[in-house]
Design a protein around this motif. Sequence first.
Motif, PDB file in Angstrom:
ATOM      1  N   MET A   1       0.787  -1.123  -0.152  1.00 30.90           N
ATOM      2  CA  MET A   1       0.049  -0.107  -0.214  1.00 30.90           C
ATOM      3  C   MET A   1       0.888   1.102   0.154  1.00 30.90           C
ATOM      4  O   MET A   1       1.868   1.393   0.688  1.00 30.90           O
ATOM      5  CB  MET A   1      -0.917   0.193   1.264  1.00 30.90           C
ATOM      6  N   GLU A   2       0.530   2.238  -0.968  1.00 30.82           N
ATOM      7  CA  GLU A   2       1.442   3.412  -0.932  1.00 30.82           C
ATOM      8  C   GLU A   2       0.725   4.533  -0.274  1.00 30.82           C
ATOM      9  O   GLU A   2      -0.610   4.667  -0.405  1.00 30.82           O
ATOM     10  CB  GLU A   2       1.650   3.518  -2.591  1.00 30.82           C
ATOM     11  N   SER A   3       1.587   5.468   0.397  1.00 32.64           N
ATOM     12  CA  SER A   3       0.925   6.459   0.976  1.00 32.64           C
ATOM     13  C   SER A   3       0.563   7.725  -0.038  1.00 32.64           C
ATOM     14  O   SER A   3       1.416   7.568  -1.188  1.00 32.64           O
ATOM     15  CB  SER A   3       1.693   7.077   2.087  1.00 32.64           C
ATOM     16  N   ILE A   4      -0.209   8.601   0.268  1.00 34.26           N
ATOM     17  CA  ILE A   4      -0.512   9.630  -0.873  1.00 34.26           C
ATOM     18  C   ILE A   4       0.566  10.780  -0.455  1.00 34.26           C
ATOM     19  O   ILE A   4       0.797  11.153   0.678  1.00 34.26           O
ATOM     20  CB  ILE A   4      -1.885  10.163  -0.864  1.00 34.26           C
ATOM     21  N   THR A   5       1.097  11.201  -1.596  1.00 29.44           N
ATOM     22  CA  THR A   5       2.248  12.184  -1.712  1.00 29.44           C
ATOM     23  C   THR A   5       1.455  13.601  -1.671  1.00 29.44           C
ATOM     24  O   THR A   5       0.632  13.754  -2.482  1.00 29.44           O
ATOM     25  CB  THR A   5       3.178  12.231  -3.026  1.00 29.44           C
ATOM     26  N   LEU A  18      -4.610  11.684   4.383  1.00 35.08           N
ATOM     27  CA  LEU A  18      -3.706  11.143   5.075  1.00 35.08           C
ATOM     28  C   LEU A  18      -3.576   9.565   4.905  1.00 35.08           C
ATOM     29  O   LEU A  18      -4.738   8.914   4.903  1.00 35.08           O
ATOM     30  CB  LEU A  18      -3.605  11.701   6.626  1.00 35.08           C
ATOM     31  N   HIS A  19      -2.592   8.937   5.280  1.00 34.18           N
ATOM     32  CA  HIS A  19      -2.499   7.347   5.599  1.00 34.18           C
ATOM     33  C   HIS A  19      -1.990   7.540   6.848  1.00 34.18           C
ATOM     34  O   HIS A  19      -0.587   7.818   7.266  1.00 34.18           O
ATOM     35  CB  HIS A  19      -1.628   6.691   4.353  1.00 34.18           C
ATOM     36  N   ILE A  20      -2.991   6.614   7.908  1.00 36.86           N
ATOM     37  CA  ILE A  20      -2.309   6.604   9.297  1.00 36.86           C
ATOM     38  C   ILE A  20      -2.401   5.352   9.679  1.00 36.86           C
ATOM     39  O   ILE A  20      -3.548   4.476   9.333  1.00 36.86           O
ATOM     40  CB  ILE A  20      -3.549   7.427  10.187  1.00 36.86           C
ATOM     41  N   ALA A  21      -1.333   4.844  10.034  1.00 38.77           N
ATOM     42  CA  ALA A  21      -1.311   3.436  10.991  1.00 38.77           C
ATOM     43  C   ALA A  21      -1.571   3.423  12.400  1.00 38.77           C
ATOM     44  O   ALA A  21      -1.651   4.477  12.916  1.00 38.77           O
ATOM     45  CB  ALA A  21      -0.149   2.868  10.699  1.00 38.77           C
ATOM     46  N   MET A  22      -2.475   2.437  12.603  1.00 38.21           N
ATOM     47  CA  MET A  22      -2.639   2.301  14.242  1.00 38.21           C
ATOM     48  C   MET A  22      -2.354   1.090  14.695  1.00 38.21           C
ATOM     49  O   MET A  22      -2.392  -0.032  13.967  1.00 38.21           O
ATOM     50  CB  MET A  22      -4.296   2.393  14.355  1.00 38.21           C
ATOM     51  N   GLN A 115       8.738  -4.397   9.059  1.00 34.96           N
ATOM     52  CA  GLN A 115       8.609  -4.517   7.437  1.00 34.96           C
ATOM     53  C   GLN A 115       7.465  -4.087   6.805  1.00 34.96           C
ATOM     54  O   GLN A 115       7.515  -3.350   5.816  1.00 34.96           O
ATOM     55  CB  GLN A 115       8.625  -6.144   7.222  1.00 34.96           C
ATOM     56  N   PHE A 116       6.321  -3.788   7.697  1.00 30.86           N
ATOM     57  CA  PHE A 116       4.940  -3.269   7.260  1.00 30.86           C
ATOM     58  C   PHE A 116       5.295  -1.837   7.146  1.00 30.86           C
ATOM     59  O   PHE A 116       4.854  -1.299   5.980  1.00 30.86           O
ATOM     60  CB  PHE A 116       3.840  -3.578   8.103  1.00 30.86           C
ATOM     61  N   LEU A 117       5.936  -1.232   8.191  1.00 23.04           N
ATOM     62  CA  LEU A 117       6.220   0.365   7.968  1.00 23.04           C
ATOM     63  C   LEU A 117       7.049   0.573   6.969  1.00 23.04           C
ATOM     64  O   LEU A 117       6.891   1.788   6.134  1.00 23.04           O
ATOM     65  CB  LEU A 117       6.584   1.006   9.506  1.00 23.04           C
ATOM     66  N   THR A 118       7.849  -0.146   6.529  1.00 25.61           N
ATOM     67  CA  THR A 118       8.947   0.288   5.479  1.00 25.61           C
ATOM     68  C   THR A 118       8.105  -0.014   4.099  1.00 25.61           C
ATOM     69  O   THR A 118       8.469   0.845   3.076  1.00 25.61           O
ATOM     70  CB  THR A 118      10.328  -1.162   5.368  1.00 25.61           C
ATOM     71  N   SER A 119       7.343  -0.902   3.962  1.00 26.09           N
ATOM     72  CA  SER A 119       6.721  -1.005   2.633  1.00 26.09           C
ATOM     73  C   SER A 119       5.651  -0.139   2.448  1.00 26.09           C
ATOM     74  O   SER A 119       5.323   0.390   1.263  1.00 26.09           O
ATOM     75  CB  SER A 119       6.260  -2.632   2.534  1.00 26.09           C
ATOM     76  N   SER A 120       4.950   0.307   3.609  1.00 27.57           N
ATOM     77  CA  SER A 120       3.752   0.909   3.342  1.00 27.57           C
ATOM     78  C   SER A 120       3.812   2.672   3.489  1.00 27.57           C
ATOM     79  O   SER A 120       3.232   3.288   2.820  1.00 27.57           O
ATOM     80  CB  SER A 120       2.514   0.592   4.247  1.00 27.57           C
ATOM     81  N   LYS A 121       5.120   2.843   4.337  1.00 34.61           N
ATOM     82  CA  LYS A 121       5.196   4.117   4.522  1.00 34.61           C
ATOM     83  C   LYS A 121       4.084   5.240   4.879  1.00 34.61           C
ATOM     84  O   LYS A 121       3.751   6.184   4.335  1.00 34.61           O
ATOM     85  CB  LYS A 121       5.941   4.969   3.389  1.00 34.61           C
ATOM     86  N   PRO A 122       3.249   4.879   5.893  1.00 39.63           N
ATOM     87  CA  PRO A 122       1.982   5.810   6.268  1.00 39.63           C
ATOM     88  C   PRO A 122       2.697   7.111   6.667  1.00 39.63           C
ATOM     89  O   PRO A 122       3.903   7.402   7.086  1.00 39.63           O
ATOM     90  CB  PRO A 122       1.534   5.240   7.607  1.00 39.63           C
ATOM     91  N   ASP A 123       1.804   8.069   6.635  1.00 41.09           N
ATOM     92  CA  ASP A 123       2.091   9.425   6.916  1.00 41.09           C
ATOM     93  C   ASP A 123       2.311   9.528   8.447  1.00 41.09           C
ATOM     94  O   ASP A 123       3.244  10.362   8.889  1.00 41.09           O
ATOM     95  CB  ASP A 123       0.853  10.444   6.759  1.00 41.09           C
ATOM     96  N   TRP A 124       1.623   8.834   9.162  1.00 37.03           N
ATOM     97  CA  TRP A 124       1.672   8.981  10.831  1.00 37.03           C
ATOM     98  C   TRP A 124       1.369   7.545  11.112  1.00 37.03           C
ATOM     99  O   TRP A 124       0.659   6.703  10.640  1.00 37.03           O
ATOM    100  CB  TRP A 124       0.453   9.871  11.274  1.00 37.03           C
TER     101      TRP A 124
END
Length: 474
Positions: A1-5, A18-22, A115-124
């Motif tokens: 999943m890609e974050s929105i620039t 935004l793309h926010i991970a919880m 690994q998840f954060l590296t591949s998905s790069k959420p905004d927060w």
Amino acid sequence: MESITVHPTMPNNKDHKLHIAMFPWLAFGHMIPYLELAKLIAGKGHRISFISTPRNIDRLPPLPPNLSTLITFVKLPLPQNANLPEGAEATSDIPEDEGPYLKIAYDSLHQPITQFLTSSKPDWILFDFAPYWLPEIAQNLGIPTAFYSIVLAAPLAFLGPTSPEVPPDDRKLPEDYTVPPKWVPFPATVSWRLFEVLRLYNQISGDEKNVSVLHRFMEAFRGCDLIVVRSSTEFEPEWLNLLEVMHGKPVLPVGLLPPTPQDDDENVMWRSIKDWLDRQSKNTVVYVAFGTEAMLSQEEVIEIALGLEKSGLPFFWVLRTKQGSDAVKLPEGFEERNEGRGVVCRSWAPQLKILAHDSVGVFLSHSGWSSVVEALTFGRPLVLLPMSNDQGLNARHFGEKKVGYELPRDERDGSFTGEAVAESLRMVIEKEEGRVYRNKGKELKPLFGDRKRQDLYVDRFLDYLATHQRRRLI
């Protein structure tokens, strides 16, 4: 999943999705408030990656259809731990004394979440108290972090400061935790009773095998970019301000997160409960429930039962007990003697619908914040019987604000009598001295049930996240 620039020249933050991970702790009392906030954020068009373990995600309530494309559940399998029962993935699956083993298993998610954060790069990423190691991972990846606390500001402030501008925490003995801390500059009673400290002391001190809960909280405060609290400036302004001073970083209340009503009036169970409630007089029923995880001891069950009986009031008691040989028992003949006047429900019950019913006059609760929010959404006064964790601190806080009366107990062992239960319930529901609690419940109902105000809190929060994100990209 890609974050929105986001382009720096975007006209306003409302256009910035935004793309926010919880990443909540493995307790439903944490996961549900995280999910409630996720739904409010997704309702404004932002994307959420909600991270937990497979079995926990499968047990969460279903998403509204309009949000299903915006909230993605990310399942990270929980590593096996020989000290946990097979399939145990949440605190509700284990006895309280096995909690440290669940935290050890949770800490093993360090690699898969990296690994998840590296591949998905959420905004927060919004994280809970338990993954004290997460801010360092996120910082290395350039992802800002918010420590989202489902615990109120008052009990958070009791835990201790991290700013060098505030006197350090030098508490060592259990007795040191039975008075308000020296860094609280205003009159307060928020502290633990001695029996509460003694029950929690291992969690405060930790040992060579277990990272203490207190250490996890302190590292979460130190490592995050932002502290987010499930609270409001109308309810505890002084504590939110103090928290900002204590940690030298921004503190944002995200609102009270009143629960979303459920439309299941046709549910057979609810119909039978409603029939019974409809037969009771207005504001007379004692509703008794201690959340999904608190397990009463045999002695506590007996005294509550005797107290309900002595009170003479109608009652609806949601009684969760262990199964098998450890199961606690009601006093002999209790249900027969109280047939018609009282109901003992041994399964899940629709708490929101019960609290909304006009016949309910008081809620006997463990003072967990989610339960109190639900009660005050419908203006119900409380009798408080805290069981563990932050509940004792909450009870003092709510006592100060007159939203609940704390049931008298023995200071050393926490025991209480049926007589105290009966007297406390009658006082809050019937007597002149209990009028202050009844009035306070009615007074706070508009605040706790105000969805427009809640919406504004979420807007302000998202505005902060978007502004911070834009500054990073310029």
